[in-house]
Every structure is written in structure tokens, then in C-alpha cells.
Design an enzyme around this catalytic site. Structure first.
Site, PDB file in Angstrom:
ATOM      1  N   ASP A 164      -5.376  -6.556   5.857  1.00 31.87           N
ATOM      2  CA  ASP A 164      -6.653  -6.195   5.060  1.00 31.87           C
ATOM      3  C   ASP A 164      -7.361  -7.233   4.919  1.00 31.87           C
ATOM      4  OD1 ASP A 164      -8.432  -4.469   3.833  1.00 31.87           O
ATOM      5  OD2 ASP A 164      -7.164  -3.962   2.087  1.00 31.87           O
ATOM      6  N   ASP A 182      -0.867 -17.727   5.713  1.00 30.17           N
ATOM      7  CA  ASP A 182      -1.864 -18.695   5.102  1.00 30.17           C
ATOM      8  C   ASP A 182      -2.363 -19.726   6.398  1.00 30.17           C
ATOM      9  OD1 ASP A 182       0.672 -19.427   4.807  1.00 30.17           O
ATOM     10  OD2 ASP A 182       0.445 -20.471   3.058  1.00 30.17           O
ATOM     11  N   TYR A 211       0.615  -1.155   0.138  1.00 30.25           N
ATOM     12  CA  TYR A 211       0.029  -0.038  -0.006  1.00 30.25           C
ATOM     13  C   TYR A 211       0.906   1.309   0.051  1.00 30.25           C
ATOM     14  CZ  TYR A 211      -3.990  -3.230   1.105  1.00 30.25           C
ATOM     15  OH  TYR A 211      -4.841  -4.210   1.103  1.00 30.25           O
ATOM     16  N   LYS A 221       4.605 -13.721   6.073  1.00 32.26           N
ATOM     17  CA  LYS A 221       4.739 -14.857   4.995  1.00 32.26           C
ATOM     18  C   LYS A 221       6.544 -14.865   4.993  1.00 32.26           C
ATOM     19  CE  LYS A 221       3.221 -17.706   1.706  1.00 32.26           C
ATOM     20  NZ  LYS A 221       2.739 -18.911   2.166  1.00 32.26           N
TER      21      LYS A 221
END
Ligand code: NAP
Length: 484
Positions: A235, A211, A131, A178
Site C-alpha cells: 500500500d 525499508d 488489513y 521486513k
């Protein structure tokens, strides 16, 4: 804070359903906390129409600089074209680096998870990551968005997560990343989390891969207390979280900065419901409750929260709650809450809270100090419409006499030269990883220019270069997939 203290607050009604949910929230706040002085400001669609490309006029910036607190409705952003999001602009202009999104099961709102005891808070980094909005078409066929993660940004969000946990008496903070794949960016998030966690020994800290976090959220959401994560991950999982407790109509949020805080629901402007008096104002009302706590008006906050939850518990609900009783409209729901001021829900316990300490702005931009730095090479990104077998020899020829030697060429992150005998598909953007024959602190500009000219001379159009460094002996870059 004294009950008679005046609070100046900027109010932005926003687009679509914004005016309905913000009006509902304001009505309740005015009734519970009469010492608020509202200053109305604009942002979003109407401002874009006036030709202000940022969607945020100077008057709104001035208002927020003065009041330091805003209650904000959702703002519409064109998808895939047009101007940048006015929401993101506001968050970034005022450096509201932390987005706090509570996810708690509500009485009277039946869901698949009712009774599980979901009560968590997602702390999302709010200004960095994908972002940061640094995007380029590197070739007419290849778009790139830079995932910007900084040590400073990581420190701030981690401290906020732990401080928030403390302020609400929460016991554990999970950091979702991640880092297994993005070792430098998400890796910096994880290592900063582990470092800052040591300052909060009273709170359990643990890491989870994002995940699996999504999987666990869908499977056993009640195991989470506070989750801290990056902008993009946050988000997505906060919308997931809202889905667990009844939908976006129930997901409030706070954007917290060093100087300014902006309170808004997680949801957007839901244009199809605009002006229909059917939308659920709960998310916005609870964002207003968070705002009241932020300014120290705990009693008024509890009064609204209790009345709202009592109303839901007693079976009065908007359209997005599916029960045997028919729904009521936005205005009627707001009136019912107002009538229930002073009442308390049976199945809800208001948390004991203390004001949250917003972490101080770090004084320096350099967080991780380095004793020794070396440049060992360059990644040169070039445009070339051809094959790996064609580009490799061209780069080797370009390196001759420049002091650089070819390590590998990769395409979309995978080694394609020296030829590997495998067959990844290729596009017209190539990364040429070139090592200096002699590592230096800084390569001479003449040497870099000579290399780029030589590359251009081979018919390869360079568009971007990146230094390959070692900071205190640690490589500043990751290997390409398949690189040894
Ligand atoms: P959205 O406005 O959040 O709406 C998506 C769906 O969520 C709605 O169709 C509705 O679901 C449900 N929903 C949202 N708010 C609700 C509420 N208060 N009560 C009940 N249900 C609610 O997302 P979008 O349609 O993707 O985005 C629309 C615009 O909002 C876009 O321009 C986007 O950029 C903008 N946006 C702004 C913000 C912000 O200002 N912070 C945040 C997100 C999106 P059902 O259709 O199932 O009833």
C-alpha cells in the site's frame, strides 16, 4: 477472444471524483470496445447513508457474482472511526488476493526522474496482513491489530507475481519484506517466495528489506522490474511509486482473484476536487485498459493506451502535470484522447503481453504439513495496573500446582521479569510466558482452566491466551526482546 463477444461488466462510479474519472473511462472504452454491456452497481458513501453497514449492498454482490469483472471508482472511508472500508470489503468478499499496480514513466509528464526509464509493477497481497482487520482493545489502554499472514496467501501472491512477470516478459521479481524483524509473519512471506521462485527459473528472484526498498525506490527506481510484497508494505510503496511518475493521477490498479477481478485506480475519492472537472482520469483510464486486457480485448486496450499517451506526449494534460502549457479539464482531456484514437506516442513501447495465468485456488487449507507437534507452554496476556516487580511474584504464585512454570513476563514485547535492571516503560497489558513442566501434544482443558483461575486469583485479568508449540521441533513463536 473474438471482437464481437459481449462482455458483461459491473460498473461502480464511486464517491468524490469517482463519477468523473469512471465516466471518462467508460466513454473511451465504449468508443474502443462497443461490445461491453455495463451493469451499474453501488458501493461506498451513499450505501453507508442508507444504513448498510458494509457499504456493499447485496445487489452489487449479485452483480459481481454474475459478471466476474468490475470497473470501480474510489470509495470514501471514514478515517479512524465509523464503518469499515467498502473497498476492503469488496476485495475480501471476492478474494481478490492480488493487487497489481504498474508504475511507469509517461511521455509528456515531467518529473524528477524523467528519462530514468522507470517501468515496474508492484504486486501487493490484498486481503491479509494488518488489513485482515482483526483488531481489539485488549485493555482500555492497549489496542492490538493482528498481522495475519498465511502459507496459502503467500503461495498465491508469489505465483501471481511470477505469472504476471511472465505474461509481460519481465525479467526479475524482487520480494520486499521486513523478515529481519517479523521472523514468523514476514519470514513466511520470504520463505514462500524463495520456494515458489524455484518454479520460475527463467525469472531472476531476489529479496530486499522493505525499508531499503523504499530507499532504493527514491534513489534508483529504474532498477526494479516486479516487486512483490505484503498488503501494508505494498500500500505504502505503491503510493511512493506513483509519486515517482507524476502522482496518484497516474497510478492504475487491478485487484485479481480466482473468480472475480476488480479494476480501480490507486487513488481515493479526493473529495476536494469532486465535481470540479479538474481531476486527472489517467489512473482510472489505465485501470480500464488493464481490464480490457484481462477480458482479452488487447486491441481496444492498445488503442486507448496509445491515444492517451499520444495526448500526454503532445502536451495536452490535466492540472496535476506541471509544464509550460496550461492544463485542460477532465472532460476536455477525455475528448482529446478520443480524437487521438489511432495515433501512437513516439516515446512509449506497448509491451508484448500474453494473458496472465491466475494461480489455481489451493485445494487444502493446510499447506505446510507437520509430522510432530508439541505444546510446550502458553503465553497468557493479562491486564494489570502495576509494576514488573509486582506482577512477577504474582504470576509465580499463580503457577504453583498448575503444572506450569514462569519463563518470563514481557511488556510491549520486551522482557521485564525476571527483573533486568533496565527501565522500559510499561503499560497495563502484560504477556506471561509460561512453560509446561511436561510438554504435551495438547494440554488438558482442566489444566488450562486451573491456570487461568489461579491467575485471576492473583488479581490479574486475563484477556487472551496463545499456545506455544513446536512444529517438527521448530518453535512456533519468537522470543521476547531480551529473552534468552
Ligand atoms: P486521495 O483521494 O487519493 O487523494 C490524495 C491526493 O492525491 C489528492 O488530494 C490529490 O493531490 C491527489 N490525487 C488523487 N487522485 C488524483 C487524481 N485522479 N488526479 C490528480 N490528483 C489526484 O487520498 P485521501 O485524500 O487520503 O483519501 C480520500 C478518501 O478516499 C478517503 O475516504 C479514503 O479512505 C478513500 N480512498 C479510497 C481508495 C479506493 O477507493 N480504492 C483508495 C485510497 C483512499 P493534491 O492535493 O496534491 O492535488
Amino acid at each position: 477472444m473474438s471482437a464481437s463477444k459481449k462482455h458483461e461488466i459491473t460498473i461502480i462510479y464511486g464517491d468524490g471524483i469517482g463519477p468523473e474519472v469512471v465516466t471518462s473511462t467508460r466513454t473511451l472504452i465504449d468508443a474502443a470496445c462497443p461490445n461491453i454491456v455495463w451493469e451499474t452497481a453501488e458501493a461506498g458513501a451513499e450505501v453507508f447513508k442508507k444504513g448498510i453497514a458494509s457499504g456493499v449492498p447485496q445487489e452489487t454482490i449479485d452483480s459481481l457474482n454474475r459478471t466476474r469483472v468490475a470497473l470501480k471508482g474510489p470509495l470514501e472511508t471514514p478515517v479512524g472511526f465509523g464503518e469499515k472500508s467498502a473497498n476492503v470489503t469488496l476485495r475480501k468478499l471476492f478474494e481478490t488476493f492480488a493487487n497489481i499496480r504498474p508504475v511507469r514513466e509517461f511521455p509528456g509528464v515531467p518529473t524528477r526522474f524523467s528519462g530514468a526509464g522507470i517501468d515496474m509493477v508492484i504486486v501487493r497481497e490484498n486481503v491479509e496482513d494488518l488489513y485482515a482487520g482483526i483488531e481489539h482493545m485488549q485493555t482500555p489502554d492497549v489496542a492490538q491489530c493482528i498481522k495475519l499472514i498465511t502459507a496459502k496467501g503467500c503461495e498465491k501472491i508469489m505465483r501471481t507475481a511470477f505469472e504476471f512477470a511472465r505474461s509481460e516478459g519481465r525479467k526479475s521479481v524482487a520480494c520486499a519484506t521486513k523478515a529481519n524483524i517479523m521472523k514468523k509473519t514476514e519470514g513466511l512471506v520470504k520463505s514462500t517466495f524463495e520456494r515458489i521462485a524455484k518454479e520460475y527459473p527463467d525469472i531472476e528472484s531476489w529479496h530486499i528489506i522493505i525499508d531499503n526498498c523504499a530507499h532504493q525506490l527514491a534513489k534508483k527506481p529504474e532498477q526494479f522490474d516486479v516487486i512483490v510484497t505484503t498488503n501494508m508494505n505494498g500500500d505504502i510503496i505503491s503510493d511512493l511509486g506513483s509519486g515517482l511518475i507524476g502522482g496518484l493521477g497516474f497510478a492504475p490498479g487491478a485487484n485479481i482473484g480466482h473468480d472475480v477481478a476488480i479494476f480501480e485506480a490507486v487513488h481515493g475519492s479526493a473529495p476536494k476536487y469532486a465535481g470540479k472537472d479538474t481531476i486527472n482520469p489517467t489512473a482510472m483510464i489505465l485501470s480500464g485498459v488493464m481490464m480490457l486486457r484481462h477480458i482479452g480485448e488487447f486491441e481496444a486496450a492498445d488503442k486507448i493506451e496509445n491515444a492517451l499517451l499520444y495526448t500526454l506526449e503532445s502536451g495536452v494534460h490535466p492540472r496535476d502535470v506541471v509544464t509550460d502549457t496550461p492544463p485542460v479539464g477532465t472532460k476536455a482531456f477525455t475528448d482529446a484522447i478520443l480524437k487521438n484514437f489511432g495515433k501512437k506516442p513516439v516515446n512509449w513501447k506497448t509491451r508484448e503481453r500474453t494473458p496472465m495465468k491466475v494461480p489455481a485456488r489451493p485445494a487444502t487449507t493446510a499447506i505446510n504439513k507437520v509430522e510432530k507437534r508439541e505444546t510446550i507452554g502458553l503465553d497468557v496476556f493479562v491486564e494489570f495496573d502495576g509494576t514488573a516487580a509486582e506482577i512477577g511474584p504474582k504470576v509465580e504464585a499463580a503457577c504453583k500446582g498448575t503444572g506450569f512454570k514462569l519463563k518470563i513476563v514481557s511488556n510491549r514485547g520486551t522482557v521485564v521479569y525476571p527483573l533486568t535492571g533496565t527501565s522500559p516503560d510499561v503499560v497495563n497489558q502484560w504477556r506471561c510466558r509460561l512453560y509446561l513442566e511436561q510438554p504435551v501434544v495438547e494440554p488438558a482443558m482442566a489444566q488450562v482452566n486451573g491456570l487461568l483461575e489461579s491467575i485471576e486469583g492473583q488479581g490479574l485479568r486475563w484477556m487472551h491466551i496463545e499456545k506455544l508449540c513446536k512444529f517438527d521441533g521448530v518453535e512456533s513463536f519468537t522470543k521476547a526482546q531480551g529473552e534468552n
